[in-house]
Design a protein around this motif. Structure first.
Motif, PDB file in Angstrom:
ATOM      1  N   GLU A   1     -52.629  35.639 -43.456  1.00  0.00           N
ATOM      2  CA  GLU A   1     -53.849  35.024 -42.970  1.00  0.00           C
ATOM      3  C   GLU A   1     -54.338  33.918 -43.941  1.00  0.00           C
ATOM      4  O   GLU A   1     -54.501  32.784 -43.548  1.00  0.00           O
ATOM      5  CB  GLU A   1     -54.919  36.117 -42.831  1.00  0.00           C
ATOM      6  CG  GLU A   1     -56.169  35.695 -42.125  1.00  0.00           C
ATOM      7  CD  GLU A   1     -56.029  35.687 -40.614  1.00  0.00           C
ATOM      8  OE1 GLU A   1     -55.106  36.354 -40.088  1.00  0.00           O
ATOM      9  OE2 GLU A   1     -56.834  34.994 -39.978  1.00  0.00           O
ATOM     10  N   CYS A   2     -54.550  34.292 -45.209  1.00  0.00           N
ATOM     11  CA  CYS A   2     -55.183  33.353 -46.146  1.00  0.00           C
ATOM     12  C   CYS A   2     -54.222  32.805 -47.195  1.00  0.00           C
ATOM     13  O   CYS A   2     -54.588  31.935 -47.963  1.00  0.00           O
ATOM     14  CB  CYS A   2     -56.359  34.020 -46.848  1.00  0.00           C
ATOM     15  SG  CYS A   2     -55.882  35.249 -48.084  1.00  0.00           S
ATOM     16  N   TYR A   3     -52.998  33.324 -47.239  1.00  0.00           N
ATOM     17  CA  TYR A   3     -51.951  32.855 -48.155  1.00  0.00           C
ATOM     18  C   TYR A   3     -52.206  33.136 -49.627  1.00  0.00           C
ATOM     19  O   TYR A   3     -51.574  32.549 -50.509  1.00  0.00           O
ATOM     20  CB  TYR A   3     -51.620  31.357 -47.922  1.00  0.00           C
ATOM     21  CG  TYR A   3     -50.982  31.209 -46.569  1.00  0.00           C
ATOM     22  CD1 TYR A   3     -49.626  31.392 -46.408  1.00  0.00           C
ATOM     23  CD2 TYR A   3     -51.765  30.979 -45.439  1.00  0.00           C
ATOM     24  CE1 TYR A   3     -49.047  31.333 -45.158  1.00  0.00           C
ATOM     25  CE2 TYR A   3     -51.199  30.928 -44.179  1.00  0.00           C
ATOM     26  CZ  TYR A   3     -49.842  31.104 -44.048  1.00  0.00           C
ATOM     27  OH  TYR A   3     -49.279  31.065 -42.815  1.00  0.00           O
ATOM     28  N   THR A   4     -53.114  34.068 -49.901  1.00  0.00           N
ATOM     29  CA  THR A   4     -53.232  34.480 -51.294  1.00  0.00           C
ATOM     30  C   THR A   4     -52.046  35.372 -51.619  1.00  0.00           C
ATOM     31  O   THR A   4     -51.330  35.819 -50.724  1.00  0.00           O
ATOM     32  CB  THR A   4     -54.562  35.229 -51.551  1.00  0.00           C
ATOM     33  OG1 THR A   4     -54.757  35.319 -52.971  1.00  0.00           O
ATOM     34  CG2 THR A   4     -54.562  36.631 -50.964  1.00  0.00           C
ATOM     35  N   LEU A   5     -51.813  35.618 -52.897  1.00  0.00           N
ATOM     36  CA  LEU A   5     -50.707  36.501 -53.282  1.00  0.00           C
ATOM     37  C   LEU A   5     -51.148  37.940 -53.102  1.00  0.00           C
ATOM     38  O   LEU A   5     -52.241  38.317 -53.498  1.00  0.00           O
ATOM     39  CB  LEU A   5     -50.323  36.246 -54.746  1.00  0.00           C
ATOM     40  CG  LEU A   5     -49.739  34.857 -55.010  1.00  0.00           C
ATOM     41  CD1 LEU A   5     -49.635  34.617 -56.504  1.00  0.00           C
ATOM     42  CD2 LEU A   5     -48.390  34.700 -54.346  1.00  0.00           C
TER      43      LEU A   5
ATOM     44  N   LEU B   1     -51.399  41.797 -44.959  1.00  0.00           N
ATOM     45  CA  LEU B   1     -52.742  41.218 -45.049  1.00  0.00           C
ATOM     46  C   LEU B   1     -53.331  41.620 -46.394  1.00  0.00           C
ATOM     47  O   LEU B   1     -53.252  42.781 -46.773  1.00  0.00           O
ATOM     48  CB  LEU B   1     -53.641  41.772 -43.949  1.00  0.00           C
ATOM     49  CG  LEU B   1     -53.716  41.072 -42.610  1.00  0.00           C
ATOM     50  CD1 LEU B   1     -54.764  41.748 -41.746  1.00  0.00           C
ATOM     51  CD2 LEU B   1     -54.009  39.586 -42.736  1.00  0.00           C
ATOM     52  N   CYS B   2     -53.952  40.679 -47.102  1.00  0.00           N
ATOM     53  CA  CYS B   2     -54.557  41.016 -48.390  1.00  0.00           C
ATOM     54  C   CYS B   2     -55.793  41.897 -48.142  1.00  0.00           C
ATOM     55  O   CYS B   2     -56.310  41.942 -47.024  1.00  0.00           O
ATOM     56  CB  CYS B   2     -54.934  39.747 -49.140  1.00  0.00           C
ATOM     57  SG  CYS B   2     -56.388  38.916 -48.473  1.00  0.00           S
ATOM     58  N   PRO B   3     -56.298  42.591 -49.152  1.00  0.00           N
ATOM     59  CA  PRO B   3     -57.442  43.488 -48.962  1.00  0.00           C
ATOM     60  C   PRO B   3     -58.691  42.764 -48.434  1.00  0.00           C
ATOM     61  O   PRO B   3     -59.492  43.349 -47.716  1.00  0.00           O
ATOM     62  CB  PRO B   3     -57.706  44.046 -50.366  1.00  0.00           C
ATOM     63  CG  PRO B   3     -56.436  43.851 -51.103  1.00  0.00           C
ATOM     64  CD  PRO B   3     -55.781  42.646 -50.523  1.00  0.00           C
TER      65      PRO B   3
END
Ligand code: ZN
Length: 198
Positions: free
Chosen positions: A60-64, A69-71
């Motif tokens: 979704e947000c492309y963070t690592l 899906l990131c938290p």
């Protein structure tokens, strides 16, 4: 450096290839490592391998992250209609540390830099525009206040304007060229609260 023997020289060489680690620091670390208990060394090498193999980009947000899906994106309590655009996962972490932002993020992984030959297609901009086809209320541009960060902010605001979605830029006060991660939480909060609509 052969007076250390091949294996020691190899370790020093590998360590000195890391950013911010000069020859002396590499030697100091190498001597520290060979005096560490064996199981501690195993934990360290395991952590490196595990992180390298299992960390990926949030879809979704492309963070690592190490999940699909990131938290933050997976949290229904967050305001998914407010997206803060940052250059890196470290910048995201800096804003998370303030504990006062309840929206979600979009991580570009870089900034536009004509000097370095980094164009809009080299950062996660297309992915941001795709996200904006959903239900989005505001995009907060929190790229650095360096030349590259400002160029990127201008570019993004021009792209978003025609969509009618509100676009804002965090207030100045964040030092020019300053890495967001080194800026104290109060300054970040003031920059966020004092954001101006573009
Ligand atoms: Zn995410």
């Amino acid at each position: 450096m052969d007076y250390y023997g091949k294996k020691m020289s190899r370790l020093i060489e590998q360590l000195s290839a890391l950013p911010g680690i000069g020859g002396k620091s590499a030697q100091r670390l190498a001597f520290h490592i060979i005096h560490m208990p064996k199981e501690q060394v195993e934990q360290l090498t395991d952590a490196i391998k595990d992180a390298r193999e299992n960390i990926c980009y949030c879809k979704e947000c492309y963070t690592l992250t190490d999940q699909e899906l990131c938290p933050i994106c997976a949290n229904p309590q967050r305001d998914h209609r407010t997206i803060m655009v940052v250059e890196s996962t470290r910048d995201l972490a800096a804003y998370e540390k303030t504990g006062k932002y309840d929206g979600v993020y979009h991580v570009l992984h870089g900034a536009i830099s004509p000097m370095l030959g980094i164009g809009p297609a080299d950062i996660r901009l297309k992915e941001l525009m795709q996200r904006l086809q959903g239900d989005v209320n505001e995009v907060i541009i929190a790229t650095n206040s360096s030349l590259e960060g400002e160029t990127t902010a201008m570019y993004i605001s021009k792209l978003i304007k025609p969509t009618g979605i509100k676009v804002s830029r965090i207030a100045s006060g964040v030092p020019v060229g300053g890495d967001l991660e080194y800026i104290d939480e109060m300054t970040l909060l003031r920059a966020l609260e004092g954001r101006v609509e573009l």
